[in-house]
Design a protein around this motif. Structure first.
Motif, PDB file in Angstrom:
ATOM      1  N   ASP A 100       0.835  -1.193   0.000  1.00  0.00           N
ATOM      2  CA  ASP A 100       0.000   0.000   0.000  1.00  0.00           C
ATOM      3  C   ASP A 100       0.879   1.256   0.000  1.00  0.00           C
ATOM      4  OD1 ASP A 100       0.503   0.865   2.767  1.00  0.00           O
ATOM      5  OD2 ASP A 100      -0.712  -0.855   3.350  1.00  0.00           O
ATOM      6  N   ILE A 153     -10.560 -10.649   8.550  1.00  0.00           N
ATOM      7  CA  ILE A 153     -10.082  -9.501   7.767  1.00  0.00           C
ATOM      8  C   ILE A 153     -11.032  -9.334   6.589  1.00  0.00           C
ATOM      9  CG2 ILE A 153      -8.149  -8.486   6.525  1.00  0.00           C
ATOM     10  CD1 ILE A 153      -7.483  -9.050   9.442  1.00  0.00           C
ATOM     11  N   LYS A 154     -11.910  -8.334   6.676  1.00  0.00           N
ATOM     12  CA  LYS A 154     -12.894  -8.091   5.604  1.00  0.00           C
ATOM     13  C   LYS A 154     -13.665  -9.366   5.273  1.00  0.00           C
ATOM     14  CE  LYS A 154     -13.018  -4.613   3.444  1.00  0.00           C
ATOM     15  NZ  LYS A 154     -13.836  -3.390   3.588  1.00  0.00           N
ATOM     16  N   GLY A 155     -14.100 -10.082   6.318  1.00  0.00           N
ATOM     17  CA  GLY A 155     -14.903 -11.273   6.123  1.00  0.00           C
ATOM     18  C   GLY A 155     -14.132 -12.547   5.854  1.00  0.00           C
ATOM     19  N   LYS A 156     -12.799 -12.482   5.768  1.00  0.00           N
ATOM     20  CA  LYS A 156     -11.976 -13.677   5.537  1.00  0.00           C
ATOM     21  C   LYS A 156     -11.084 -13.924   6.748  1.00  0.00           C
ATOM     22  CE  LYS A 156     -11.764 -13.268   0.500  1.00  0.00           C
ATOM     23  NZ  LYS A 156     -10.862 -13.197  -0.689  1.00  0.00           N
ATOM     24  N   LEU A 179      -4.065 -10.903   2.189  1.00  0.00           N
ATOM     25  CA  LEU A 179      -5.309 -10.139   2.298  1.00  0.00           C
ATOM     26  C   LEU A 179      -5.004  -8.644   2.290  1.00  0.00           C
ATOM     27  CD1 LEU A 179      -7.133 -12.218   5.063  1.00  0.00           C
ATOM     28  CD2 LEU A 179      -7.362 -12.419   2.585  1.00  0.00           C
ATOM     29  N   ASN A 180      -5.934  -7.859   1.778  1.00  0.00           N
ATOM     30  CA  ASN A 180      -5.734  -6.420   1.646  1.00  0.00           C
ATOM     31  C   ASN A 180      -5.472  -5.764   3.007  1.00  0.00           C
ATOM     32  OD1 ASN A 180      -5.686  -3.881   0.352  1.00  0.00           O
ATOM     33  ND2 ASN A 180      -7.854  -3.566   0.769  1.00  0.00           N
ATOM     34  N   ARG A 181      -4.336  -5.080   3.132  1.00  0.00           N
ATOM     35  CA  ARG A 181      -3.951  -4.355   4.342  1.00  0.00           C
ATOM     36  C   ARG A 181      -4.041  -5.262   5.575  1.00  0.00           C
ATOM     37  NH1 ARG A 181      -3.747   1.141   3.585  1.00  0.00           N
ATOM     38  NH2 ARG A 181      -4.280   1.581   5.768  1.00  0.00           N
ATOM     39  N   GLN A 182      -3.607  -6.506   5.403  1.00  0.00           N
ATOM     40  CA  GLN A 182      -3.801  -7.528   6.420  1.00  0.00           C
ATOM     41  C   GLN A 182      -3.142  -7.180   7.753  1.00  0.00           C
ATOM     42  OE1 GLN A 182      -2.899 -11.462   5.078  1.00  0.00           O
ATOM     43  NE2 GLN A 182      -3.012 -12.388   7.088  1.00  0.00           N
ATOM     44  N   ARG A 185      -4.811  -4.259   9.517  1.00  0.00           N
ATOM     45  CA  ARG A 185      -6.130  -4.601  10.054  1.00  0.00           C
ATOM     46  C   ARG A 185      -6.010  -5.528  11.260  1.00  0.00           C
ATOM     47  NH1 ARG A 185      -8.435  -4.275   4.195  1.00  0.00           N
ATOM     48  NH2 ARG A 185      -9.742  -2.418   4.389  1.00  0.00           N
TER      49      ARG A 185
END
Length: 234
Positions: A100, A153-156, A179-182, A185
């Motif tokens: 990111d 993390i965002k549902g995962k 995962l995005n921005r894991q 988060r």
């Protein structure tokens, strides 16, 4: 016969994702007819993009790059602070995976558009190592939960990772998940905030001794190991 996206990606000028967008926009024609995602072509077919021939394949380049903070991992020149403008490379070049904008550290870059997406899929299963500095002290419970896995993390669910404290406000973590921005988060889930995040390794490729903004060519052995990963997956 070859799939149209494979042929375009081999030129090194476009990634598969980019060729997909151009096909959807009807910018790619085969023998004068706009193609679709399922179009297959023969060597004698005339392929044009915006009415112009497909560029000749460029010499393949594979780089390790130390991304500084503030650079966005995109080849889209309309995005301020994009990777292409920062590197000013003579051919189109793509990042394998992402960091990111606020994060720093190792990126793998190539102009070999035909392997960008396969490498990204393979990269998701490779070890990625980071050093992280946080705003608040690193708690033992946060480290334990990162190692255990299961945080949403965002549902995962986050997979188990290796994590260890390296100081009151710092820790090291090795992920095989992307995962995005894991990491950010996961820290937020414990009421903590990431101050700095640097990726130091992707599988067998290390960041050191590159300084922010510096790059180097991957060695023959590093490239071979990357490509062997793709063959193994296929």
């Amino acid at each position: 016969m070859q799939h149209i996206q494979t042929v375009l990606a081999k030129s090194g000028a476009y990634s598969r994702r980019e060729t997909g967008r151009m096909i959807e926009q009807k910018r790619v024609t085969v023998n004068g007819i706009p193609c679709t995602h399922s179009t297959e072509v023969l060597p004698e077919d005339v392929i044009l993009i915006d009415g112009k021939p497909v560029p000749e394949p460029a010499e393949r380049v594979y780089l390790a790059f130390h991304k500084p903070a503030g650079i966005t991992c995109t080849a889209q020149k309309a995005v301020e602070g994009n990777l292409v403008d920062y590197l000013n490379w003579e051919t189109r070049i793509f990042a394998v995976g992402r960091l990111d904008k606020a994060s720093t550290g190792l990126l793998i870059l190539t102009n070999d558009g035909s392997i960008v997406n396969p490498l990204m899929k393979e990269e998701a299963a490779k070890e990625k190592e980071y050093i992280v500095q946080t705003k608040r002290p690193v708690s033992d419970s946060m480290i334990e939960k990162m190692c255990e896995g299961g945080l949403l993390i965002k549902g995962k669910e986050a997979s188990p990772a290796f994590a260890e404290k390296t100081g009151e406000f710092t820790f090291r973590i090795i992920l095989k998940q992307g995962l995005n921005r894991q990491i950010r988060r996961m820290c937020s889930a414990f009421g903590n905030h990431v101050i700095s995040l640097k990726r130091t390794r992707i599988s067998h490729i290390h960041l050191d001794p590159l300084e922010p903004g510096e790059w180097r060519h991957l060695t023959t052995e590093e490239i071979q190991l990357l490509k062997e990963g793709i063959k193994g997956k296929s």
